[in-house]
Enzyme design. Sequence first.
Site, PDB file in Angstrom:
ATOM      1  N   GLY A  26      16.712 -34.751   1.136  1.00 22.15           N
ATOM      2  CA  GLY A  26      16.564 -33.321   0.907  1.00 22.15           C
ATOM      3  C   GLY A  26      16.758 -32.580   2.221  1.00 22.15           C
ATOM      4  O   GLY A  26      17.349 -33.098   3.173  1.00 22.15           O
ATOM      5  N   GLN A  28      14.612 -31.705   4.651  1.00 27.75           N
ATOM      6  CA  GLN A  28      13.994 -32.362   5.790  1.00 27.75           C
ATOM      7  C   GLN A  28      14.647 -33.716   6.061  1.00 27.75           C
ATOM      8  O   GLN A  28      14.886 -34.091   7.210  1.00 27.75           O
ATOM      9  CB  GLN A  28      12.496 -32.531   5.561  1.00 27.75           C
ATOM     10  CG  GLN A  28      11.699 -32.973   6.774  1.00 27.75           C
ATOM     11  CD  GLN A  28      11.680 -31.941   7.894  1.00 27.75           C
ATOM     12  OE1 GLN A  28      12.081 -32.235   9.024  1.00 27.75           O
ATOM     13  NE2 GLN A  28      11.208 -30.743   7.586  1.00 27.75           N
ATOM     14  N   ASP A  83       6.206 -34.585  -2.138  1.00 23.49           N
ATOM     15  CA  ASP A  83       4.869 -35.166  -2.087  1.00 23.49           C
ATOM     16  C   ASP A  83       4.486 -35.890  -3.374  1.00 23.49           C
ATOM     17  O   ASP A  83       3.964 -37.010  -3.343  1.00 23.49           O
ATOM     18  CB  ASP A  83       3.818 -34.078  -1.813  1.00 23.49           C
ATOM     19  CG  ASP A  83       3.889 -33.565  -0.387  1.00 23.49           C
ATOM     20  OD1 ASP A  83       4.379 -34.299   0.486  1.00 23.49           O
ATOM     21  OD2 ASP A  83       3.451 -32.424  -0.159  1.00 23.49           O
ATOM     22  N   HIS A 108       4.280 -35.445   6.388  1.00 25.19           N
ATOM     23  CA  HIS A 108       3.130 -34.714   5.839  1.00 25.19           C
ATOM     24  C   HIS A 108       2.137 -35.767   5.367  1.00 25.19           C
ATOM     25  O   HIS A 108       2.525 -36.776   4.787  1.00 25.19           O
ATOM     26  CB  HIS A 108       3.559 -33.812   4.683  1.00 25.19           C
ATOM     27  CG  HIS A 108       2.449 -33.018   4.055  1.00 25.19           C
ATOM     28  ND1 HIS A 108       1.424 -32.455   4.789  1.00 25.19           N
ATOM     29  CD2 HIS A 108       2.204 -32.686   2.769  1.00 25.19           C
ATOM     30  CE1 HIS A 108       0.606 -31.802   3.975  1.00 25.19           C
ATOM     31  NE2 HIS A 108       1.060 -31.941   2.745  1.00 25.19           N
ATOM     32  N   GLY A 134      13.748 -28.501   7.515  1.00 19.34           N
ATOM     33  CA  GLY A 134      14.751 -29.441   7.998  1.00 19.34           C
ATOM     34  C   GLY A 134      15.994 -28.777   8.562  1.00 19.34           C
ATOM     35  O   GLY A 134      16.591 -29.276   9.525  1.00 19.34           O
ATOM     36  N   ASP A 191      -2.467 -27.755   6.846  1.00 22.48           N
ATOM     37  CA  ASP A 191      -1.180 -27.405   6.257  1.00 22.48           C
ATOM     38  C   ASP A 191      -1.369 -26.793   4.875  1.00 22.48           C
ATOM     39  O   ASP A 191      -0.802 -25.735   4.563  1.00 22.48           O
ATOM     40  CB  ASP A 191      -0.290 -28.649   6.167  1.00 22.48           C
ATOM     41  CG  ASP A 191       1.121 -28.317   5.709  1.00 22.48           C
ATOM     42  OD1 ASP A 191       1.897 -27.818   6.535  1.00 22.48           O
ATOM     43  OD2 ASP A 191       1.440 -28.555   4.528  1.00 22.48           O
ATOM     44  N   GLU A 195      -0.674 -22.798   3.805  1.00 18.44           N
ATOM     45  CA  GLU A 195       0.215 -22.431   2.703  1.00 18.44           C
ATOM     46  C   GLU A 195      -0.492 -21.556   1.677  1.00 18.44           C
ATOM     47  O   GLU A 195       0.066 -20.566   1.189  1.00 18.44           O
ATOM     48  CB  GLU A 195       0.737 -23.697   2.018  1.00 18.44           C
ATOM     49  CG  GLU A 195       1.680 -24.521   2.874  1.00 18.44           C
ATOM     50  CD  GLU A 195       1.936 -25.905   2.306  1.00 18.44           C
ATOM     51  OE1 GLU A 195       2.790 -26.614   2.862  1.00 18.44           O
ATOM     52  OE2 GLU A 195       1.278 -26.297   1.320  1.00 18.44           O
ATOM     53  N   GLU A 227       9.058  -0.848   2.710  1.00 23.48           N
ATOM     54  CA  GLU A 227       7.848  -0.706   3.509  1.00 23.48           C
ATOM     55  C   GLU A 227       6.984  -1.964   3.535  1.00 23.48           C
ATOM     56  O   GLU A 227       6.368  -2.273   4.558  1.00 23.48           O
ATOM     57  CB  GLU A 227       7.013   0.484   2.996  1.00 23.48           C
ATOM     58  CG  GLU A 227       7.642   1.842   3.263  1.00 23.48           C
ATOM     59  CD  GLU A 227       7.901   2.092   4.741  1.00 23.48           C
ATOM     60  OE1 GLU A 227       7.140   1.579   5.592  1.00 23.48           O
ATOM     61  OE2 GLU A 227       8.880   2.796   5.061  1.00 23.48           O
ATOM     62  N   GLU A 231      10.435  -4.934   5.927  1.00 23.72           N
ATOM     63  CA  GLU A 231      10.030  -4.795   7.320  1.00 23.72           C
ATOM     64  C   GLU A 231       9.075  -5.896   7.786  1.00 23.72           C
ATOM     65  O   GLU A 231       8.794  -6.003   8.990  1.00 23.72           O
ATOM     66  CB  GLU A 231       9.380  -3.423   7.542  1.00 23.72           C
ATOM     67  CG  GLU A 231      10.364  -2.267   7.441  1.00 23.72           C
ATOM     68  CD  GLU A 231       9.768  -0.944   7.895  1.00 23.72           C
ATOM     69  OE1 GLU A 231       8.920  -0.961   8.808  1.00 23.72           O
ATOM     70  OE2 GLU A 231      10.151   0.086   7.326  1.00 23.72           O
TER      71      GLU A 231
END
Length: 319
Positions: A26, A28, A83, A108, A134, A191, A195, A227, A231
Site C-alpha cells: 500500500g 506505506q 491493522d 504501528h 508513505g 497514535d 487520531e 473560513e 484556511e
Amino acid sequence: MAKIYYDNDADLSILKSRKVAVIGYGIQGRGQSLNLRDSGIDCIVSELEGTPNYEQALKDGFKPISAKDASRQADVVQILTQDHAQALVYKSDIVQNMTKGKALVFSHGFNIRFRQIKPSKKIDVFMIAPKGPGALVRRMYEEGKGVPCLVAIYQDATGNALKLALAYAKAIGGTRAGVIETTFDEETETDLFGEQAVLCGGVTELIKAGFDTLVEAGYQPEIAYFEVLHELKLITDLIQETGISGMRRRVSNTACYGDITRGKRIITARTRKEMKKLLKEIKSGRFAREWIRENEAGRPNFNAILKKEDAHQIEYVGA
C-alpha cells in the site's frame, strides 16, 4: 528526555547482509520498499495478485510473491497490511516461517499492544514508525531528507534488535530527520488518541460544527467553507513551521486575540474530560475490541456512518 538517534548512530551494513520482506504494498509499503531498495537492501514485496497495489509493484520493478513465500525467504519481515488484516495474515502465512533469529517489524504497534499477534520468543520484534504517510516517506527520501520515525523494541532475542531497527530506519531515511525511542504501548496509545481526539476526529467535528453554525445563521455556504476549512491548512502549516506561539505572531493581532481569549470557550473542561475518557478506552483495549468486532462483522457501522458523513453539505460545497 527521549533518546533520539541520527545517521551516525545507525550502521546500514547490518541490514545489507539480510533479506527484507515487506508484506503489503500500500502507500506505506510502497514508500518503504522503494527506499529500502534504493539504500542497497535486498527487498522483496508481497501483495495479492490482481490488485491495484500488485500492479503498482510490478510497475515499480518488483516481482510480488505471496506472504508465505516472502516470509520464508526473508530474514526481516515487515508487516504493512492494514491493522485489521495483520493478525490473519500473520497466523495463516507468516508465523510458521519466523524461525529463530529472524526479525518481525511493524510501523504501528496495534497488533502487538492488543495481543492480536503473539510472536515467538525466538525472534526479534521491533517497530520503526514513520511519522508521516508513505508518499511523504518516499518524497523526502528522494529529496535527500527524511521523515522522523519512532523506534521501539518489543523483543530482543538476538541482542541486536536495536542495531537492526536503526539500520532499517536509516534505510528508509528516518535517521536523517531523527528517530525517537518509545515503546509499543506508548506509540499505539498516543497514535490512536491523536487520531480520535485531535488529528481526525477532533478536527473534522470542529470544522463541521463551525460550518453548520455559520450556514444556519444565514451566511453563504461558500464563505463558511473558506473560513473554517480552506484556511485551516494555512494555520496548520504555520504551526508546524513555527509552533503555536509562532503562528500567533504571524496572523493578525485581531486573530491572535480571538484565539487566546475565545479558544477555551470551544475546548472546554468538558472537552478535556471527554479526551481523558477516550484515552481510557484506548488503554483498556475497549476501542481495539470494538474495531476488531466491527471488521469481523463486515464493517456495518463503519460503512453506514462513513456514507452519512460523506453526504454532509461541506463536501458538496468544497467539491
